[in-house]
Write a protein that holds these residues in place. Structure first.
Motif, PDB file in Angstrom:
ATOM      1  N   GLY A  77      33.142  67.709  50.506  1.00 59.97           N
ATOM      2  CA  GLY A  77      32.604  67.731  49.000  1.00 59.97           C
ATOM      3  C   GLY A  77      32.128  66.272  48.916  1.00 59.97           C
ATOM      4  O   GLY A  77      31.944  66.040  47.468  1.00 59.97           O
ATOM      5  N   GLU A  78      32.792  65.137  49.541  1.00 62.56           N
ATOM      6  CA  GLU A  78      32.411  63.885  49.084  1.00 62.56           C
ATOM      7  C   GLU A  78      31.076  63.313  49.341  1.00 62.56           C
ATOM      8  O   GLU A  78      30.666  63.477  50.453  1.00 62.56           O
ATOM      9  CB  GLU A  78      33.544  62.894  49.848  1.00 62.56           C
ATOM     10  CG  GLU A  78      34.754  63.302  49.613  1.00 62.56           C
ATOM     11  CD  GLU A  78      35.858  62.615  50.683  1.00 62.56           C
ATOM     12  OE1 GLU A  78      37.008  62.644  50.098  1.00 62.56           O
ATOM     13  OE2 GLU A  78      35.524  62.459  51.785  1.00 62.56           O
ATOM     14  N   ILE A  79      30.521  62.912  48.468  1.00 62.05           N
ATOM     15  CA  ILE A  79      29.078  62.445  48.587  1.00 62.05           C
ATOM     16  C   ILE A  79      28.761  61.113  49.344  1.00 62.05           C
ATOM     17  O   ILE A  79      29.474  60.332  49.457  1.00 62.05           O
ATOM     18  CB  ILE A  79      28.321  62.011  47.233  1.00 62.05           C
ATOM     19  CG1 ILE A  79      28.246  63.354  46.132  1.00 62.05           C
ATOM     20  CG2 ILE A  79      26.989  61.458  47.101  1.00 62.05           C
ATOM     21  CD1 ILE A  79      27.872  63.099  44.823  1.00 62.05           C
ATOM     22  N   GLN A  80      27.688  61.561  50.691  1.00 65.51           N
ATOM     23  CA  GLN A  80      27.464  60.584  51.228  1.00 65.51           C
ATOM     24  C   GLN A  80      26.209  60.063  51.071  1.00 65.51           C
ATOM     25  O   GLN A  80      26.045  58.645  51.442  1.00 65.51           O
ATOM     26  CB  GLN A  80      27.551  61.210  52.913  1.00 65.51           C
ATOM     27  CG  GLN A  80      28.659  61.887  53.050  1.00 65.51           C
ATOM     28  CD  GLN A  80      29.845  60.972  53.385  1.00 65.51           C
ATOM     29  OE1 GLN A  80      29.957  60.160  54.098  1.00 65.51           O
ATOM     30  NE2 GLN A  80      30.862  61.264  52.363  1.00 65.51           N
ATOM     31  N   ALA A  81      25.447  60.600  50.397  1.00 67.69           N
ATOM     32  CA  ALA A  81      24.171  60.187  50.144  1.00 67.69           C
ATOM     33  C   ALA A  81      23.341  61.098  48.817  1.00 67.69           C
ATOM     34  O   ALA A  81      23.579  61.989  48.783  1.00 67.69           O
ATOM     35  CB  ALA A  81      23.229  59.793  50.940  1.00 67.69           C
ATOM     36  N   ALA A  82      22.662  60.454  48.023  1.00 64.46           N
ATOM     37  CA  ALA A  82      22.010  60.944  46.990  1.00 64.46           C
ATOM     38  C   ALA A  82      20.499  60.502  47.150  1.00 64.46           C
ATOM     39  O   ALA A  82      20.261  59.550  47.053  1.00 64.46           O
ATOM     40  CB  ALA A  82      22.255  60.603  45.522  1.00 64.46           C
ATOM     41  N   ILE A  83      19.510  61.473  47.309  1.00 62.29           N
ATOM     42  CA  ILE A  83      18.153  61.452  47.489  1.00 62.29           C
ATOM     43  C   ILE A  83      17.407  61.837  46.495  1.00 62.29           C
ATOM     44  O   ILE A  83      17.105  62.714  46.218  1.00 62.29           O
ATOM     45  CB  ILE A  83      17.797  62.166  48.962  1.00 62.29           C
ATOM     46  CG1 ILE A  83      18.870  62.183  49.895  1.00 62.29           C
ATOM     47  CG2 ILE A  83      16.479  61.881  49.465  1.00 62.29           C
ATOM     48  CD1 ILE A  83      18.922  60.738  50.613  1.00 62.29           C
ATOM     49  N   PRO A  84      16.753  60.597  45.669  1.00 62.57           N
ATOM     50  CA  PRO A  84      15.760  60.909  44.720  1.00 62.57           C
ATOM     51  C   PRO A  84      14.624  61.410  45.133  1.00 62.57           C
ATOM     52  O   PRO A  84      14.313  60.845  46.074  1.00 62.57           O
ATOM     53  CB  PRO A  84      15.789  59.758  43.803  1.00 62.57           C
ATOM     54  CG  PRO A  84      15.988  58.569  44.737  1.00 62.57           C
ATOM     55  CD  PRO A  84      17.110  59.390  45.809  1.00 62.57           C
ATOM     56  N   LEU A  85      13.909  62.583  44.429  1.00 61.41           N
ATOM     57  CA  LEU A  85      12.534  62.915  44.949  1.00 61.41           C
ATOM     58  C   LEU A  85      11.662  62.667  43.620  1.00 61.41           C
ATOM     59  O   LEU A  85      11.306  63.466  43.020  1.00 61.41           O
ATOM     60  CB  LEU A  85      12.488  64.252  45.312  1.00 61.41           C
ATOM     61  CG  LEU A  85      13.447  64.671  46.271  1.00 61.41           C
ATOM     62  CD1 LEU A  85      13.596  66.110  46.815  1.00 61.41           C
ATOM     63  CD2 LEU A  85      13.279  63.866  47.501  1.00 61.41           C
ATOM     64  N   PRO A  86      11.323  61.468  43.230  1.00 60.28           N
ATOM     65  CA  PRO A  86      10.605  60.868  42.004  1.00 60.28           C
ATOM     66  C   PRO A  86       9.018  61.747  41.942  1.00 60.28           C
ATOM     67  O   PRO A  86       8.552  61.807  40.820  1.00 60.28           O
ATOM     68  CB  PRO A  86      10.599  59.393  42.044  1.00 60.28           C
ATOM     69  CG  PRO A  86      10.702  59.276  43.491  1.00 60.28           C
ATOM     70  CD  PRO A  86      11.493  60.087  43.982  1.00 60.28           C
ATOM     71  N   SER A  87       8.659  62.014  43.086  1.00 55.58           N
ATOM     72  CA  SER A  87       7.135  62.534  42.927  1.00 55.58           C
ATOM     73  C   SER A  87       7.241  63.910  42.462  1.00 55.58           C
ATOM     74  O   SER A  87       6.114  64.649  42.436  1.00 55.58           O
ATOM     75  CB  SER A  87       6.534  62.387  44.328  1.00 55.58           C
ATOM     76  OG  SER A  87       7.439  63.359  45.186  1.00 55.58           O
ATOM     77  N   ILE A  88       8.299  64.829  42.299  1.00 51.51           N
ATOM     78  CA  ILE A  88       8.376  66.179  41.859  1.00 51.51           C
ATOM     79  C   ILE A  88       9.441  66.292  40.598  1.00 51.51           C
ATOM     80  O   ILE A  88      10.232  65.217  40.432  1.00 51.51           O
ATOM     81  CB  ILE A  88       8.719  67.113  43.066  1.00 51.51           C
ATOM     82  CG1 ILE A  88      10.329  66.635  43.668  1.00 51.51           C
ATOM     83  CG2 ILE A  88       7.757  66.989  44.141  1.00 51.51           C
ATOM     84  CD1 ILE A  88      10.597  67.821  44.747  1.00 51.51           C
ATOM     85  N   ILE A  89       9.664  67.383  40.199  1.00 46.44           N
ATOM     86  CA  ILE A  89      10.232  67.533  38.975  1.00 46.44           C
ATOM     87  C   ILE A  89      11.137  68.705  39.172  1.00 46.44           C
ATOM     88  O   ILE A  89      10.819  69.632  39.944  1.00 46.44           O
ATOM     89  CB  ILE A  89       9.412  67.742  37.827  1.00 46.44           C
ATOM     90  CG1 ILE A  89       8.821  69.095  37.819  1.00 46.44           C
ATOM     91  CG2 ILE A  89       8.636  66.331  37.396  1.00 46.44           C
ATOM     92  CD1 ILE A  89       8.188  69.502  36.551  1.00 46.44           C
ATOM     93  N   ASN A  90      12.226  68.946  38.560  1.00 50.50           N
ATOM     94  CA  ASN A  90      13.338  69.875  38.738  1.00 50.50           C
ATOM     95  C   ASN A  90      13.193  70.818  37.577  1.00 50.50           C
ATOM     96  O   ASN A  90      13.817  70.790  36.464  1.00 50.50           O
ATOM     97  CB  ASN A  90      14.683  69.546  38.788  1.00 50.50           C
ATOM     98  CG  ASN A  90      15.678  70.566  38.919  1.00 50.50           C
ATOM     99  OD1 ASN A  90      15.336  71.764  38.877  1.00 50.50           O
ATOM    100  ND2 ASN A  90      16.976  70.338  39.162  1.00 50.50           N
ATOM    101  N   GLN A  91      12.013  71.819  37.498  1.00 46.42           N
ATOM    102  CA  GLN A  91      11.847  72.455  36.362  1.00 46.42           C
ATOM    103  C   GLN A  91      12.889  73.731  36.387  1.00 46.42           C
ATOM    104  O   GLN A  91      13.522  73.772  35.206  1.00 46.42           O
ATOM    105  CB  GLN A  91      10.520  73.116  36.528  1.00 46.42           C
ATOM    106  CG  GLN A  91       9.976  73.991  35.201  1.00 46.42           C
ATOM    107  CD  GLN A  91       8.550  74.709  35.195  1.00 46.42           C
ATOM    108  OE1 GLN A  91       8.015  73.906  35.916  1.00 46.42           O
ATOM    109  NE2 GLN A  91       8.378  75.334  34.311  1.00 46.42           N
ATOM    110  N   ASP A  92      13.181  74.292  37.445  1.00 41.61           N
ATOM    111  CA  ASP A  92      14.405  75.412  37.502  1.00 41.61           C
ATOM    112  C   ASP A  92      14.439  75.495  38.865  1.00 41.61           C
ATOM    113  O   ASP A  92      14.276  76.614  39.533  1.00 41.61           O
ATOM    114  CB  ASP A  92      13.914  76.448  36.744  1.00 41.61           C
ATOM    115  CG  ASP A  92      15.170  77.369  36.530  1.00 41.61           C
ATOM    116  OD1 ASP A  92      16.348  76.879  36.933  1.00 41.61           O
ATOM    117  OD2 ASP A  92      14.976  78.396  35.808  1.00 41.61           O
TER     118      ASP A  92
END
Length: 292
Positions: A77-92
């Motif tokens: 469970g140790e984070i190796q990478a965080a991938i932002p996806l700025p072209s979309i939104i997290n509505q739900d």
């Protein structure tokens, strides 16, 4: 002869103990690399979707209201990478699955209020960063909350979540194509589960075994939080009609107010399940074994 016999036996015993010690050490090392239970980092406090890429490579997402990003962790469970996806939104965002090419599908179809007319699934390719999407609606202008789906044979299989109550709760199985476009979801089957609302789904790519994660929640005496969760397994079903298969279940929690919302297969016999943070419990994951 007697002395020689005992000398041989003692050496043999010592060698056996040494071998057992080495095997035990190796076993403990393996457990330290892949613990049965582990806490998730604060970045995954509202974890809602999981894909097992390998035992030491796990993809995760958080549900609605959080940033549009995916997380890759190791088997602890140790984070190796965080991938932002700025072209979309997290509505739900509510669940995560993948196809046989390694593309990840993000289910943006949560609808607690049953009012959303625009539902979509995003397809993210980790190899090149490309993002596609598909939109869908339910037939006859129906509205459902959905928190569970998986990819199978070029289609996405969605399982609806009922409002939690003391009754038989129905999950509906809908199907949409796993390609860009606009679709009306096809109703395939339905199933009633006693006091269990479906929050995650997975299929093993080789055996075809299907698993649904479902839980129940309420307040006892009006203020004491109580929950229970089960994993339901389906085998021997007609092609594409998973809910008509042979059904088995396993309870994975009782009493503690744990909100399980993610699962995927590690092996045909083992699953990884995860719960988001609650008032009393940190986000965590654990491996469970299904026994026939």
């Amino acid at each position: 002869m007697i002395k020689k016999f005992y000398f041989f036996s003692n050496n043999y015993l010592k060698s056996g103990i040494l071998v057992l010690f080495c095997l035990l050490s190796l076993s403990l090392i393996g457990q330290s690399k892949s613990p049965r239970k582990f806490c998730l980092p604060a970045e995954l406090r509202e974890v809602s979707g999981l894909v097992v890429n390998s035992a030491d490579s796990l993809w995760w997402l958080n549900d609605g209201g959080n940033a549009a990003e995916l997380f890759l962790t190791n088997g602890r469970g140790e984070i190796q990478a965080a991938i932002p996806l700025p072209s979309i939104i997290n509505q739900d965002w509510e669940d995560l699955t993948h196809d046989d090419q390694g593309r990840l599908y993000i289910g943006d179809f949560g609808d607690n209020r049953r009012v959303r007319s625009e539902l979509q699934v995003y397809c993210y390719d980790p190899h090149n960063g490309q993002i596609d999407s598909l939109q869908f609606a339910y037939p006859d202008h129906r509205f459902y909350d959905v928190e569970a789906f998986f990819w199978h044979q070029d289609s996405l299989h969605l399982f609806t979540k009922s409002r939690i109550q003391r009754a038989n709760l129905t999950t509906y199985h809908y199907v949409v194509p796993a390609r860009a476009g606009q679709y009306t979801a096809e109703l395939r089957d339905s199933l009633q589960l006693r006091k269990r609302a479906v929050t995650a789904a997975a299929i093993h790519p080789e055996t075809g075994q299907v698993a649904l994660l479902a839980y129940y929640f309420k307040f006892r005496l009006g203020f004491i939080p109580y929950s229970a969760a089960n994993v339901y397994y389906f085998t021997d079903y007609p092609e594409g009609h998973f809910l008509r298969g042979k059904l088995r279940s396993r309870r994975i929690s009782l009493f503690l107010a744990t909100q399980y919302e993610s699962l995927d297969f590690l092996t045909p016999e083992r699953l990884l399940v995860a719960s988001e943070q609650t008032v009393f419990i940190k986000p965590k994951a654990k491996r469970i074994r299904w026994k026939e």
